[in-house]
Scaffold this motif. Structure first.
Motif, PDB file in Angstrom:
ATOM      1  N   VAL A  46      44.120  29.783  26.792  1.00  0.00           N
ATOM      2  CA  VAL A  46      43.494  30.284  28.012  1.00  0.00           C
ATOM      3  C   VAL A  46      44.542  30.856  28.967  1.00  0.00           C
ATOM      4  CG1 VAL A  46      42.268  29.560  30.100  1.00  0.00           C
ATOM      5  CG2 VAL A  46      41.457  28.813  27.852  1.00  0.00           C
ATOM      6  N   ALA A  47      45.643  30.129  29.146  1.00  0.00           N
ATOM      7  CA  ALA A  47      46.680  30.592  30.070  1.00  0.00           C
ATOM      8  C   ALA A  47      47.285  31.910  29.598  1.00  0.00           C
ATOM      9  CB  ALA A  47      47.770  29.522  30.196  1.00  0.00           C
ATOM     10  N   ARG A  48      47.490  32.036  28.309  1.00  0.00           N
ATOM     11  CA  ARG A  48      48.071  33.272  27.775  1.00  0.00           C
ATOM     12  C   ARG A  48      47.118  34.442  27.984  1.00  0.00           C
ATOM     13  NH1 ARG A  48      50.294  32.072  22.160  1.00  0.00           N
ATOM     14  NH2 ARG A  48      48.105  32.194  21.522  1.00  0.00           N
ATOM     15  N   ALA A  49      45.825  34.227  27.772  1.00  0.00           N
ATOM     16  CA  ALA A  49      44.853  35.294  27.977  1.00  0.00           C
ATOM     17  C   ALA A  49      44.742  35.656  29.455  1.00  0.00           C
ATOM     18  CB  ALA A  49      43.492  34.870  27.427  1.00  0.00           C
ATOM     19  N   ALA A  50      44.776  34.660  30.323  1.00  0.00           N
ATOM     20  CA  ALA A  50      44.715  34.929  31.762  1.00  0.00           C
ATOM     21  C   ALA A  50      45.918  35.750  32.211  1.00  0.00           C
ATOM     22  CB  ALA A  50      44.644  33.620  32.538  1.00  0.00           C
ATOM     23  N   ALA A  51      47.082  35.455  31.639  1.00  0.00           N
ATOM     24  CA  ALA A  51      48.279  36.220  31.977  1.00  0.00           C
ATOM     25  C   ALA A  51      48.158  37.676  31.543  1.00  0.00           C
ATOM     26  CB  ALA A  51      49.507  35.576  31.336  1.00  0.00           C
ATOM     27  N   ARG A  52      47.358  37.945  30.508  1.00  0.00           N
ATOM     28  CA  ARG A  52      47.117  39.319  30.077  1.00  0.00           C
ATOM     29  C   ARG A  52      46.112  40.026  30.986  1.00  0.00           C
ATOM     30  NH1 ARG A  52      45.514  36.978  24.867  1.00  0.00           N
ATOM     31  NH2 ARG A  52      47.332  36.755  23.489  1.00  0.00           N
ATOM     32  N   GLY A  53      45.439  39.267  31.854  1.00  0.00           N
ATOM     33  CA  GLY A  53      44.414  39.833  32.706  1.00  0.00           C
ATOM     34  C   GLY A  53      43.028  39.765  32.119  1.00  0.00           C
ATOM     35  N   GLU A  54      42.857  38.973  31.056  1.00  0.00           N
ATOM     36  CA  GLU A  54      41.536  38.849  30.439  1.00  0.00           C
ATOM     37  C   GLU A  54      40.696  37.822  31.195  1.00  0.00           C
ATOM     38  OE1 GLU A  54      41.405  38.929  25.962  1.00  0.00           O
ATOM     39  OE2 GLU A  54      43.513  38.375  26.241  1.00  0.00           O
ATOM     40  N   PRO A  55      39.388  38.003  31.229  1.00  0.00           N
ATOM     41  CA  PRO A  55      38.517  36.965  31.798  1.00  0.00           C
ATOM     42  C   PRO A  55      38.487  35.768  30.859  1.00  0.00           C
ATOM     43  CG  PRO A  55      37.182  38.703  30.831  1.00  0.00           C
ATOM     44  CD  PRO A  55      38.615  39.180  30.753  1.00  0.00           C
ATOM     45  N   VAL A  56      38.659  34.589  31.402  1.00  0.00           N
ATOM     46  CA  VAL A  56      38.720  33.388  30.567  1.00  0.00           C
ATOM     47  C   VAL A  56      37.899  32.264  31.187  1.00  0.00           C
ATOM     48  CG1 VAL A  56      40.961  33.888  29.520  1.00  0.00           C
ATOM     49  CG2 VAL A  56      40.865  32.686  31.700  1.00  0.00           C
ATOM     50  N   PRO A  57      37.369  31.386  30.369  1.00  0.00           N
ATOM     51  CA  PRO A  57      36.687  30.197  30.880  1.00  0.00           C
ATOM     52  C   PRO A  57      37.707  29.098  31.145  1.00  0.00           C
ATOM     53  CG  PRO A  57      36.563  30.240  28.507  1.00  0.00           C
ATOM     54  CD  PRO A  57      37.307  31.484  28.904  1.00  0.00           C
ATOM     55  N   ALA A  58      37.259  28.011  31.746  1.00  0.00           N
ATOM     56  CA  ALA A  58      38.104  26.829  31.885  1.00  0.00           C
ATOM     57  C   ALA A  58      38.346  26.226  30.506  1.00  0.00           C
ATOM     58  CB  ALA A  58      37.425  25.804  32.789  1.00  0.00           C
ATOM     59  N   PRO A  59      39.533  25.633  30.274  1.00  0.00           N
ATOM     60  CA  PRO A  59      39.783  25.009  28.970  1.00  0.00           C
ATOM     61  C   PRO A  59      38.705  24.019  28.554  1.00  0.00           C
ATOM     62  CG  PRO A  59      41.826  25.166  30.207  1.00  0.00           C
ATOM     63  CD  PRO A  59      40.733  25.599  31.142  1.00  0.00           C
ATOM     64  N   ARG A 100      30.446  34.423  27.456  1.00  0.00           N
ATOM     65  CA  ARG A 100      30.125  33.767  28.724  1.00  0.00           C
ATOM     66  C   ARG A 100      31.235  33.928  29.753  1.00  0.00           C
ATOM     67  NH1 ARG A 100      27.576  30.292  25.108  1.00  0.00           N
ATOM     68  NH2 ARG A 100      29.388  28.927  24.873  1.00  0.00           N
ATOM     69  N   ALA A 101      32.468  34.177  29.284  1.00  0.00           N
ATOM     70  CA  ALA A 101      33.585  34.368  30.211  1.00  0.00           C
ATOM     71  C   ALA A 101      33.654  35.784  30.747  1.00  0.00           C
ATOM     72  CB  ALA A 101      34.904  34.032  29.511  1.00  0.00           C
ATOM     73  N   ALA A 102      33.006  36.740  30.076  1.00  0.00           N
ATOM     74  CA  ALA A 102      33.081  38.142  30.476  1.00  0.00           C
ATOM     75  C   ALA A 102      32.258  38.395  31.724  1.00  0.00           C
ATOM     76  CB  ALA A 102      32.587  39.032  29.332  1.00  0.00           C
ATOM     77  N   PRO A 103      32.685  39.327  32.583  1.00  0.00           N
ATOM     78  CA  PRO A 103      31.886  39.687  33.758  1.00  0.00           C
ATOM     79  C   PRO A 103      30.514  40.207  33.345  1.00  0.00           C
ATOM     80  CG  PRO A 103      34.108  40.587  33.918  1.00  0.00           C
ATOM     81  CD  PRO A 103      33.962  40.045  32.526  1.00  0.00           C
ATOM     82  N   ALA A 104      29.554  40.043  34.219  1.00  0.00           N
ATOM     83  CA  ALA A 104      28.174  40.418  33.897  1.00  0.00           C
ATOM     84  C   ALA A 104      28.040  41.893  33.552  1.00  0.00           C
ATOM     85  CB  ALA A 104      27.249  40.075  35.068  1.00  0.00           C
ATOM     86  N   ASP A 105      28.902  42.756  34.172  1.00  0.00           N
ATOM     87  CA  ASP A 105      28.785  44.187  33.892  1.00  0.00           C
ATOM     88  C   ASP A 105      29.592  44.621  32.681  1.00  0.00           C
ATOM     89  OD1 ASP A 105      31.349  43.978  34.805  1.00  0.00           O
ATOM     90  OD2 ASP A 105      31.135  45.382  36.480  1.00  0.00           O
ATOM     91  N   GLY A 106      30.253  43.613  32.031  1.00  0.00           N
ATOM     92  CA  GLY A 106      30.989  43.923  30.812  1.00  0.00           C
ATOM     93  C   GLY A 106      32.379  44.448  31.049  1.00  0.00           C
ATOM     94  N   THR A 107      32.836  44.498  32.312  1.00  0.00           N
ATOM     95  CA  THR A 107      34.182  44.970  32.594  1.00  0.00           C
ATOM     96  C   THR A 107      35.088  43.785  32.818  1.00  0.00           C
ATOM     97  OG1 THR A 107      33.758  45.081  34.972  1.00  0.00           O
ATOM     98  CG2 THR A 107      33.305  47.067  33.677  1.00  0.00           C
ATOM     99  N   ALA A 108      36.327  43.936  32.425  1.00  0.00           N
ATOM    100  CA  ALA A 108      37.307  42.868  32.606  1.00  0.00           C
ATOM    101  C   ALA A 108      38.153  43.199  33.829  1.00  0.00           C
ATOM    102  CB  ALA A 108      38.189  42.743  31.357  1.00  0.00           C
ATOM    103  N   ASP A 109      37.665  42.818  35.040  1.00  0.00           N
ATOM    104  CA  ASP A 109      38.367  43.192  36.260  1.00  0.00           C
ATOM    105  C   ASP A 109      39.261  42.075  36.774  1.00  0.00           C
ATOM    106  OD1 ASP A 109      35.521  42.665  38.517  1.00  0.00           O
ATOM    107  OD2 ASP A 109      36.408  41.437  36.928  1.00  0.00           O
ATOM    108  N   GLY A 110      39.545  41.117  35.934  1.00  0.00           N
ATOM    109  CA  GLY A 110      40.446  40.057  36.337  1.00  0.00           C
ATOM    110  C   GLY A 110      40.058  38.757  35.702  1.00  0.00           C
ATOM    111  N   PRO A 111      40.997  37.819  35.612  1.00  0.00           N
ATOM    112  CA  PRO A 111      40.707  36.564  34.926  1.00  0.00           C
ATOM    113  C   PRO A 111      39.833  35.647  35.753  1.00  0.00           C
ATOM    114  CG  PRO A 111      42.933  36.540  35.843  1.00  0.00           C
ATOM    115  CD  PRO A 111      42.393  37.930  36.049  1.00  0.00           C
ATOM    116  N   VAL A 112      38.952  34.957  35.071  1.00  0.00           N
ATOM    117  CA  VAL A 112      38.180  33.903  35.697  1.00  0.00           C
ATOM    118  C   VAL A 112      39.084  32.697  35.807  1.00  0.00           C
ATOM    119  CG1 VAL A 112      36.191  32.385  35.448  1.00  0.00           C
ATOM    120  CG2 VAL A 112      36.030  34.782  34.746  1.00  0.00           C
ATOM    121  N   SER A 113      38.983  31.955  36.899  1.00  0.00           N
ATOM    122  CA  SER A 113      39.842  30.794  37.063  1.00  0.00           C
ATOM    123  C   SER A 113      39.666  29.820  35.931  1.00  0.00           C
ATOM    124  CB  SER A 113      39.515  30.088  38.391  1.00  0.00           C
ATOM    125  OG  SER A 113      40.197  28.858  38.479  1.00  0.00           O
TER     126      SER A 113
END
Length: 204
Positions: free
Chosen positions: A136-149, A186-199
């Motif tokens: 999760v941390a590695r994906a968040a660092a890439r700017g991907e939307p991620v769920p909590a571990p 479920r981690a992806a934004p509702a509009d399908g765009t990856a505009d930043g990582p989910v906490s």
């Protein structure tokens, strides 16, 4: 798999643990699991039975300790370049390992010795959650939307282990792929765009 479990014992304690674990592996290979006794293991390891009783208490606790050590990660999760790819690669390997005869035996040992609210199963949970947190941390660092571990554990690991332990049939690779895809979706934004990582942290 990076993790922060309790430290391994050092010095003589570490040598005793290594000798006893090696004895267990050798005896299982030569005599079978059903033949194991603490005196037999002690003789093979070159220690007294009282050493095993003092440290582990009984055979179930010793076998659980051996299984936990085998489950200890020795490498970080594979980096495929995406959250979906990393999680799927990890989940497929976890599924293969836990679904094997060896994996089922390890699960049996760990759960057989686990007291309520603690014990070997908690250590295994630490290993698993640390692996997922790294993904999760590695994906968040890439700017991907991620769920909590913990959400990943509930979406992927929980159904996999439930099917392995209690289901009418173990999970299939297709099941694992479906759980991973659902978790990613479920981690992806509702509009399908990856505009930043989910906490990756849940609100307290």
């Amino acid at each position: 798999m990076p993790t922060t479990p309790s430290l391994r014992p050092g010095g003589r304690s570490a040598r005793v643990q290594a000798a006893v674990h090696a004895a267990v592996h050798a005896l299982v290979a030569s005599h079978g699991r059903e033949a194991l006794t603490l005196p037999l293991i002690a003789a093979r390891a070159g220690v007294t039975p009282s050493t095993l009783y003092r440290r582990w208490g009984d055979l179930a606790a010793l076998l659980a300790d051996v299984s936990v050590e085998r489950m200890r990660p020795d490498a970080p999760p594979a980096d495929t370049g995406s959250f979906r790819g990393d999680l799927r690669a990890w989940a497929e390997q976890y599924h293969e390992e836990m679904g094997s005869d060896v994996g089922r035996g390890m699960l049996h040992d760990v759960l057989s010795a686990a007291p309520v609210g603690g014990g070997p199963s908690c250590q295994c949970a630490i290993f698993t959650e640390a692996q997922i947190a790294a993904i999760v941390a590695r994906a968040a660092a890439r700017g991907e939307p991620v769920p909590a571990p913990r959400a990943v554990v509930e979406a992927v690991v929980a159904p996999l282990l439930y099917r392995q332990l209690f289901g009418p049939a173990p999970a299939t690779p297709a099941d694992v792929a479906r759980w991973v895809d659902g978790c990613v979706a479920r981690a992806a934004p509702a509009d399908g765009t990856a505009d930043g990582p989910v906490s990756s942290e849940r609100p307290s």
